[in-house]
Design a protein around this motif. Structure first.
Motif, PDB file in Angstrom:
ATOM      1  N   ARG A 230     -27.551 -23.770 -11.637  1.00  0.00           N
ATOM      2  CA  ARG A 230     -27.815 -24.217 -12.846  1.00  0.00           C
ATOM      3  C   ARG A 230     -28.980 -23.334 -13.325  1.00  0.00           C
ATOM      4  O   ARG A 230     -29.813 -23.236 -12.426  1.00  0.00           O
ATOM      5  N   LEU A 231     -28.712 -22.747 -14.576  1.00  0.00           N
ATOM      6  CA  LEU A 231     -29.679 -21.920 -15.245  1.00  0.00           C
ATOM      7  C   LEU A 231     -31.088 -22.532 -15.024  1.00  0.00           C
ATOM      8  O   LEU A 231     -32.245 -21.773 -14.575  1.00  0.00           O
ATOM      9  N   THR A 232     -31.224 -23.630 -15.505  1.00  0.00           N
ATOM     10  CA  THR A 232     -32.869 -24.233 -15.452  1.00  0.00           C
ATOM     11  C   THR A 232     -33.112 -24.730 -14.053  1.00  0.00           C
ATOM     12  O   THR A 232     -34.331 -24.573 -13.731  1.00  0.00           O
ATOM     13  N   LYS A 233     -32.311 -25.073 -13.252  1.00  0.00           N
ATOM     14  CA  LYS A 233     -32.761 -25.381 -11.853  1.00  0.00           C
ATOM     15  C   LYS A 233     -33.304 -24.137 -11.186  1.00  0.00           C
ATOM     16  O   LYS A 233     -34.200 -24.076 -10.520  1.00  0.00           O
ATOM     17  N   MET A 234     -32.554 -22.941 -11.298  1.00  0.00           N
ATOM     18  CA  MET A 234     -32.931 -21.685 -10.610  1.00  0.00           C
ATOM     19  C   MET A 234     -34.184 -21.310 -11.459  1.00  0.00           C
ATOM     20  O   MET A 234     -35.243 -20.969 -10.610  1.00  0.00           O
ATOM     21  N   ALA A 235     -34.331 -21.526 -12.687  1.00  0.00           N
ATOM     22  CA  ALA A 235     -35.686 -20.895 -13.213  1.00  0.00           C
ATOM     23  C   ALA A 235     -36.758 -21.741 -12.709  1.00  0.00           C
ATOM     24  O   ALA A 235     -37.874 -21.100 -12.410  1.00  0.00           O
ATOM     25  N   GLY A 236     -36.574 -23.099 -12.653  1.00  0.00           N
ATOM     26  CA  GLY A 236     -37.647 -23.811 -12.224  1.00  0.00           C
ATOM     27  C   GLY A 236     -38.055 -23.583 -10.830  1.00  0.00           C
ATOM     28  O   GLY A 236     -39.173 -23.711 -10.208  1.00  0.00           O
ATOM     29  N   TYR A 237     -37.185 -23.447 -10.182  1.00  0.00           N
ATOM     30  CA  TYR A 237     -37.516 -23.077  -8.425  1.00  0.00           C
ATOM     31  C   TYR A 237     -38.059 -21.671  -8.504  1.00  0.00           C
ATOM     32  O   TYR A 237     -39.123 -21.520  -7.664  1.00  0.00           O
ATOM     33  N   VAL A 238     -37.670 -20.862  -9.092  1.00  0.00           N
ATOM     34  CA  VAL A 238     -38.233 -19.189  -9.134  1.00  0.00           C
ATOM     35  C   VAL A 238     -39.387 -19.549  -9.662  1.00  0.00           C
ATOM     36  O   VAL A 238     -40.506 -18.803  -9.052  1.00  0.00           O
ATOM     37  N   GLN A 239     -39.777 -20.093 -10.759  1.00  0.00           N
ATOM     38  CA  GLN A 239     -41.270 -20.260 -11.155  1.00  0.00           C
ATOM     39  C   GLN A 239     -42.174 -21.117 -10.447  1.00  0.00           C
ATOM     40  O   GLN A 239     -43.215 -20.416 -10.601  1.00  0.00           O
ATOM     41  N   LYS A 240     -41.784 -21.919  -9.827  1.00  0.00           N
ATOM     42  CA  LYS A 240     -42.580 -22.826  -8.752  1.00  0.00           C
ATOM     43  C   LYS A 240     -43.001 -22.020  -7.575  1.00  0.00           C
ATOM     44  O   LYS A 240     -43.972 -22.258  -6.843  1.00  0.00           O
ATOM     45  N   ASN A 241     -41.863 -21.316  -7.019  1.00  0.00           N
ATOM     46  CA  ASN A 241     -42.029 -20.646  -5.652  1.00  0.00           C
ATOM     47  C   ASN A 241     -42.208 -19.169  -5.485  1.00  0.00           C
ATOM     48  O   ASN A 241     -42.439 -18.856  -4.401  1.00  0.00           O
ATOM     49  N   MET A 242     -41.703 -18.372  -6.599  1.00  0.00           N
ATOM     50  CA  MET A 242     -41.704 -16.941  -6.390  1.00  0.00           C
ATOM     51  C   MET A 242     -42.732 -16.387  -7.136  1.00  0.00           C
ATOM     52  O   MET A 242     -43.074 -16.847  -8.263  1.00  0.00           O
ATOM     53  N   PRO A 243     -43.005 -15.040  -6.869  1.00  0.00           N
ATOM     54  CA  PRO A 243     -42.833 -14.509  -5.457  1.00  0.00           C
ATOM     55  C   PRO A 243     -43.385 -15.136  -4.413  1.00  0.00           C
ATOM     56  O   PRO A 243     -44.273 -15.901  -4.630  1.00  0.00           O
ATOM     57  N   LYS A 244     -43.330 -14.894  -3.278  1.00  0.00           N
ATOM     58  CA  LYS A 244     -43.736 -15.644  -1.938  1.00  0.00           C
ATOM     59  C   LYS A 244     -45.078 -15.552  -2.218  1.00  0.00           C
ATOM     60  O   LYS A 244     -45.730 -14.515  -2.252  1.00  0.00           O
ATOM     61  N   ALA A 245     -45.580 -16.858  -2.067  1.00  0.00           N
ATOM     62  CA  ALA A 245     -47.194 -17.053  -1.795  1.00  0.00           C
ATOM     63  C   ALA A 245     -47.753 -16.674  -3.051  1.00  0.00           C
ATOM     64  O   ALA A 245     -49.050 -16.670  -3.363  1.00  0.00           O
ATOM     65  N   GLN A 246     -47.102 -16.372  -4.356  1.00  0.00           N
ATOM     66  CA  GLN A 246     -47.420 -16.419  -5.578  1.00  0.00           C
ATOM     67  C   GLN A 246     -47.011 -17.493  -6.685  1.00  0.00           C
ATOM     68  O   GLN A 246     -46.849 -17.022  -7.770  1.00  0.00           O
ATOM     69  N   GLY A 247     -46.494 -18.221  -6.192  1.00  0.00           N
ATOM     70  CA  GLY A 247     -45.903 -19.266  -7.122  1.00  0.00           C
ATOM     71  C   GLY A 247     -46.713 -19.772  -8.382  1.00  0.00           C
ATOM     72  O   GLY A 247     -48.043 -20.047  -8.017  1.00  0.00           O
ATOM     73  N   GLY A 248     -45.986 -20.062  -9.333  1.00  0.00           N
ATOM     74  CA  GLY A 248     -46.769 -20.564 -10.511  1.00  0.00           C
ATOM     75  C   GLY A 248     -47.359 -19.161 -11.263  1.00  0.00           C
ATOM     76  O   GLY A 248     -47.982 -19.761 -12.305  1.00  0.00           O
ATOM     77  N   THR A 249     -46.878 -18.165 -11.180  1.00  0.00           N
ATOM     78  CA  THR A 249     -47.531 -17.047 -11.698  1.00  0.00           C
ATOM     79  C   THR A 249     -46.574 -16.481 -12.712  1.00  0.00           C
ATOM     80  O   THR A 249     -46.990 -15.771 -13.693  1.00  0.00           O
TER      81      THR A 249
END
Length: 310
Positions: A230-249
């Motif tokens: 799902r587009l929004t699920k993927m976007a939410g996961y990416v935004q929270k966790n990626m790039p590695k060790a830089q989640g939320g950026t």
């Protein structure tokens, strides 16, 4: 005469003392009944994110099962290769065995299930949830409920849920409702992927390591029946966790651009789409084969998928 007066005064003093005592008792009873009672520790204390250590696993058969469950979570594609149809493990999404707070943790899951699942239209047990991931995220097949693998997975997840009471609200679980994202740009997502993602997930999306840079599209990635499709699920996961060790950026725009680019690529097809959301409410942002073809020929309606408010 003096004796009589003394007796009368004594009675008056005694009576006043008795009345005062009685009033104080009555007021005390009222205050006790109406004053707010202190909350019990279980009701007032916030559930802390405190995963137990694998070093503290008990000895004996239970401990061996917990350890095997941990191994299954960390190396699903090799330890249970006959059940897995791609090159992913549970830890590909649930970092370090589901023990990292901001990376899809699995702490407390045994306290959450059974739980009603709108996608399946029925109450799911923890065993059901595990098998749902096996046939979707792992693009494989279900563990038999009486198998060594299923028993070990349950043992591990229960161990990871020690101290979490049934029905507890877990602040680290993903929100039920997706946030409102802007219209994505696949072209911008492609540029950002090359800049920030390809070093771990490979330029062709095939990945560089099951738990360090898993495949994000292609035959070795999750199928289009997985929640991450799902587009929004993927976007939410990416935004929270990626790039590695830089989640939320990443901004909302960057997150949705990356999600659109990643999900526009071919991936295994889930054969049970028609059975999902049997009671209605099917989300519009599922990137199935039809939507991927629309991206390729330029006819996809992103606004309709994201239900953008005018």
């Amino acid at each position: 005469m003096k004796n009589s007066l003394a007796i009368i005064i004594g009675f008056l003093i005694f009576g006043s003392l008795f009345v005062g005592w009685k009033i104080s008792q009555d007021l005390g009873a009222v205050e006790t009944a109406t004053a707010p009672q202190p909350q019990t520790e279980s009701a007032s204390k916030e559930i802390e994110f405190n995963p137990p250590s694998m070093e503290d696993v008990p000895d004996g058969p239970l401990g061996e099962s917990i350890k095997y469950g941990h191994e299954l979570v960390m190396e699903t594609n090799t330890v249970a290769d006959e059940y897995v149809g791609n090159n992913l493990s549970c830890a590909s999404c649930h970092a370090n065995g589901g023990t990292v707070k901001d990376e899809a943790p699995m702490i407390g899951l045994s306290a959450v299930y059974p739980e009603y699942r709108p996608r399946e239209g029925e109450v799911y047990t923890l065993e059901d949830r595990i098998n749902g991931c096996m046939i979707r995220s792992m693009n494989g097949k279900m563990f038999p409920t009486d198998s060594k693998e299923m028993r070990a997975m349950i043992a591990y997840l229960q161990y990871m849920s020690e101290g979490v009471p049934a029905g507890a609200e877990l602040s680290w679980r993903a929100p039920k409702e997706p946030k409102q994202y802007p219209v994505p740009s696949v072209e911008d997502g492609e540029k950002l992927y090359a800049q920030s993602c390809a070093s771990c997930h490979a330029a062709d999306g095939s990945g560089t390591g099951t738990n360090t840079g898993p495949a994000v599209w292609g035959e070795n990635s999750f199928n289009d029946g997985a929640g991450m499709s799902r587009l929004t699920k993927m976007a939410g996961y990416v935004q929270k966790n990626m790039p590695k060790a830089q989640g939320g950026t990443l901004s909302d725009q960057q997150a949705i651009d990356l999600a659109a680019y990643i999900l526009s690529h071919d991936r295994p097809e889930f054969k049970g789409h028609e059975g999902d959301w049997p009671k209605g409410g099917r989300p519009a942002d599922i990137m199935n084969k039809e939507k991927r073809e629309q991206v390729k020929n330029g006819t996809i309606d992103w606004e309709a998928m994201l239900t953008i408010k005018k």
